[in-house]
Design a protein around this motif. Structure first.
Motif, PDB file in Angstrom:
ATOM      1  N   THR A   1     -28.562 -13.824   8.167  1.00  0.00           N
ATOM      2  CA  THR A   1     -27.658 -13.135   7.148  1.00  0.00           C
ATOM      3  C   THR A   1     -26.165 -12.533   7.823  1.00  0.00           C
ATOM      4  N   LEU A   2     -25.329 -13.316   7.562  1.00  0.00           N
ATOM      5  CA  LEU A   2     -24.082 -12.978   8.215  1.00  0.00           C
ATOM      6  C   LEU A   2     -22.966 -12.770   7.112  1.00  0.00           C
ATOM      7  N   THR A   3     -23.321 -13.120   5.981  1.00  0.00           N
ATOM      8  CA  THR A   3     -22.577 -12.985   4.754  1.00  0.00           C
ATOM      9  C   THR A   3     -22.766 -11.632   4.060  1.00  0.00           C
ATOM     10  N   VAL A   4     -22.037 -10.538   4.482  1.00  0.00           N
ATOM     11  CA  VAL A   4     -22.410  -9.198   4.224  1.00  0.00           C
ATOM     12  C   VAL A   4     -21.103  -8.375   3.701  1.00  0.00           C
ATOM     13  N   PRO A   5     -21.303  -7.172   2.869  1.00  0.00           N
ATOM     14  CA  PRO A   5     -19.947  -6.708   2.551  1.00  0.00           C
ATOM     15  C   PRO A   5     -19.729  -5.622   3.880  1.00  0.00           C
ATOM     16  N   THR A   6     -18.627  -5.642   4.333  1.00  0.00           N
ATOM     17  CA  THR A   6     -18.181  -4.667   5.333  1.00  0.00           C
ATOM     18  C   THR A   6     -16.847  -3.970   4.665  1.00  0.00           C
ATOM     19  N   PRO A   7     -16.518  -2.961   5.293  1.00  0.00           N
ATOM     20  CA  PRO A   7     -15.475  -1.988   4.525  1.00  0.00           C
ATOM     21  C   PRO A   7     -14.159  -2.862   4.412  1.00  0.00           C
ATOM     22  N   PHE A   8     -14.031  -4.015   5.387  1.00  0.00           N
ATOM     23  CA  PHE A   8     -12.857  -4.730   5.454  1.00  0.00           C
ATOM     24  C   PHE A   8     -12.672  -5.160   4.122  1.00  0.00           C
ATOM     25  N   VAL A   9     -13.513  -5.898   3.584  1.00  0.00           N
ATOM     26  CA  VAL A   9     -13.620  -6.474   2.258  1.00  0.00           C
ATOM     27  C   VAL A   9     -13.191  -5.626   1.286  1.00  0.00           C
ATOM     28  N   PHE A  10     -13.462  -4.402   0.897  1.00  0.00           N
ATOM     29  CA  PHE A  10     -13.124  -3.429   0.176  1.00  0.00           C
ATOM     30  C   PHE A  10     -11.881  -2.785   0.283  1.00  0.00           C
ATOM     31  N   LEU A  11     -11.410  -2.612   1.415  1.00  0.00           N
ATOM     32  CA  LEU A  11     -10.081  -2.241   1.965  1.00  0.00           C
ATOM     33  C   LEU A  11      -9.079  -3.064   1.606  1.00  0.00           C
ATOM     34  N   VAL A  12      -9.237  -4.477   1.822  1.00  0.00           N
ATOM     35  CA  VAL A  12      -8.131  -5.335   1.273  1.00  0.00           C
ATOM     36  C   VAL A  12      -8.051  -5.305  -0.423  1.00  0.00           C
ATOM     37  N   ARG A  13      -9.249  -5.004  -0.960  1.00  0.00           N
ATOM     38  CA  ARG A  13      -9.099  -4.869  -2.552  1.00  0.00           C
ATOM     39  C   ARG A  13      -8.319  -3.442  -3.003  1.00  0.00           C
ATOM     40  N   PHE A  14      -8.765  -2.576  -2.320  1.00  0.00           N
ATOM     41  CA  PHE A  14      -8.436  -1.278  -2.659  1.00  0.00           C
ATOM     42  C   PHE A  14      -6.976  -1.101  -2.209  1.00  0.00           C
ATOM     43  N   LEU A  15      -6.333  -1.503  -1.155  1.00  0.00           N
ATOM     44  CA  LEU A  15      -5.026  -1.482  -0.777  1.00  0.00           C
ATOM     45  C   LEU A  15      -4.169  -1.999  -1.646  1.00  0.00           C
ATOM     46  N   LYS A  16      -4.838  -3.206  -2.217  1.00  0.00           N
ATOM     47  CA  LYS A  16      -4.015  -4.094  -3.141  1.00  0.00           C
ATOM     48  C   LYS A  16      -3.673  -3.074  -4.728  1.00  0.00           C
ATOM     49  N   ALA A  17      -5.009  -2.386  -5.150  1.00  0.00           N
ATOM     50  CA  ALA A  17      -4.933  -1.536  -6.109  1.00  0.00           C
ATOM     51  C   ALA A  17      -3.966  -0.428  -5.833  1.00  0.00           C
ATOM     52  N   ALA A  18      -3.814   0.072  -4.581  1.00  0.00           N
ATOM     53  CA  ALA A  18      -2.800   1.256  -4.501  1.00  0.00           C
ATOM     54  C   ALA A  18      -1.389   0.799  -4.384  1.00  0.00           C
ATOM     55  N   SER A  19      -1.229  -0.391  -4.367  1.00  0.00           N
ATOM     56  CA  SER A  19       0.357  -0.922  -4.052  1.00  0.00           C
ATOM     57  C   SER A  19       0.570  -1.677  -5.475  1.00  0.00           C
ATOM     58  N   VAL A  20       0.041  -1.489  -6.485  1.00  0.00           N
ATOM     59  CA  VAL A  20       0.169  -1.918  -7.856  1.00  0.00           C
ATOM     60  C   VAL A  20       1.629  -1.525  -8.166  1.00  0.00           C
ATOM     61  N   SER A  21       1.619  -0.344  -8.114  1.00  0.00           N
ATOM     62  CA  SER A  21       3.070   0.132  -8.643  1.00  0.00           C
ATOM     63  C   SER A  21       4.311   0.051  -7.608  1.00  0.00           C
ATOM     64  N   LEU A  22       4.022  -0.855  -6.541  1.00  0.00           N
ATOM     65  CA  LEU A  22       5.264  -0.733  -5.527  1.00  0.00           C
ATOM     66  C   LEU A  22       5.734  -2.101  -5.447  1.00  0.00           C
ATOM     67  N   PRO A  23       6.734  -2.323  -5.372  1.00  0.00           N
ATOM     68  CA  PRO A  23       7.514  -3.642  -5.434  1.00  0.00           C
ATOM     69  C   PRO A  23       7.019  -4.679  -4.282  1.00  0.00           C
ATOM     70  N   SER A  24       6.803  -4.002  -3.157  1.00  0.00           N
ATOM     71  CA  SER A  24       6.036  -4.740  -2.108  1.00  0.00           C
ATOM     72  C   SER A  24       4.987  -4.185  -1.377  1.00  0.00           C
ATOM     73  N   SER A  25       4.242  -4.625  -0.550  1.00  0.00           N
ATOM     74  CA  SER A  25       3.005  -3.996   0.191  1.00  0.00           C
ATOM     75  C   SER A  25       3.494  -2.885   0.831  1.00  0.00           C
ATOM     76  N   ASP A  26       2.751  -2.012   1.012  1.00  0.00           N
ATOM     77  CA  ASP A  26       3.137  -0.708   1.865  1.00  0.00           C
ATOM     78  C   ASP A  26       2.273  -0.822   3.315  1.00  0.00           C
ATOM     79  N   LEU A  27       3.123  -1.377   4.106  1.00  0.00           N
ATOM     80  CA  LEU A  27       2.628  -1.531   5.409  1.00  0.00           C
ATOM     81  C   LEU A  27       2.278  -0.118   6.168  1.00  0.00           C
ATOM     82  N   ALA A  28       2.808   0.847   6.137  1.00  0.00           N
ATOM     83  CA  ALA A  28       2.222   1.993   6.675  1.00  0.00           C
ATOM     84  C   ALA A  28       0.828   2.380   6.026  1.00  0.00           C
ATOM     85  N   LEU A  29       0.860   2.387   4.711  1.00  0.00           N
ATOM     86  CA  LEU A  29      -0.559   2.552   4.142  1.00  0.00           C
ATOM     87  C   LEU A  29      -1.492   1.773   4.758  1.00  0.00           C
TER      88      LEU A  29
END
Length: 235
Positions: free
Chosen positions: A98-126
């Motif tokens: 079993t190597l297909t597992v949820p890691t924090p990375f999968v969620f991080l990508v999604r949550f960072l996208k949600a965090a930058s919804v109101s921004l014109p471009s991705s927030d690299l510092a964040l």
């Protein structure tokens, strides 16, 4: 837990050396932790477990994974080609492949996208700060009590606090992460405490990685004061 931290610190350097994807690092640590939870491993074999886990994660995540001999060289020939392959097979057997597992990375990508919804471009510092805090968290045994999604959400929350984002948390982030600000507080404080100590400890793999200007040198930024002080009050 100390030996685990030393191992992961070393693997962070190896991961950087091989220029592997973030997914490979997160999966490596996930494999190690799941294997250690069900197997007794001697101190002498711990690095072998780490090498084999990274080999497996690389094969799973990378187009051009490092070869076994690369790991033999990196370990100063502490282990043979055959030993690494045997350990790889042992780990796979224990984990039932079993190597297909949820890691924090999968969620991080999604949550960072949600965090930058109101921004014109991705927030690299964040992004860099959240990844820094998340990887710091993975170094420490204390974070294993938190789910991958909680770790990711707390890393984003702590990163926003550190960078003085306003609002720190809102309805959009609560909806996408499934966590309220109150629910994240414990884990976020823990991550910020790791940030506070990251520059002065012996294990500096993650700190050095994120002190690099290419990563925005986020590691050298002062930790989130409100979370540090509230952690001190709570302790």
């Amino acid at each position: 837990s100390k030996m685990r931290a030393i191992l992961i610190d070393w693997l962070v350097d190896v991961h950087t050396k091989f220029e592997l994807s973030p997914e490979a690092l997160y999966l490596t640590i996930n494999i190690i932790d799941r294997f250690l939870a069900i197997s007794l491993v001697s101190r002498r074999e711990l690095q072998l477990v780490g090498i084999s886990a990274m080999l497996m994660a690389s094969k799973y995540e990378e187009i051009w994974p490092p070869e076994v001999n690369d790991f033999v060289c990196l370990s100063d020939r502490a282990y043979t080609h055959e030993q690494i392959l045997i350990m790889e097979k042992t780990i796979l057997g224990k984990l039932e492949w079993t190597l297909t597992v949820p890691t924090p990375f999968v969620f991080l990508v999604r949550f960072l996208k949600a965090a930058s919804v109101s921004l014109p471009s991705s927030d690299l510092a964040l992004e860099n700060m959240a990844h820094f805090l998340s990887e710091l968290g993975m170094m420490h045994y204390a974070t294993l009590m938190y789910s991958p999604s909680m770790m990711a959400a707390a890393a984003v929350y702590a990163a926003r606090c550190t960078l003085n984002k306003s609002p720190v948390w809102d309805e959009t982030l609560t909806m996408h992460t499934g966590y309220s600000e109150e629910e994240l507080m414990g884990c976020a404080r823990l991550l910020v405490s790791f940030h506070s100590a990251s520059g002065s400890g012996k294990l500096k793999g993650v700190y050095k990685k994120y002190a690099d200007p290419q990563k925005g040198a986020v590691a050298v930024l002062p930790p989130a004061k409100n979370l540090v002080s509230s952690a001190a009050v709570g302790s």
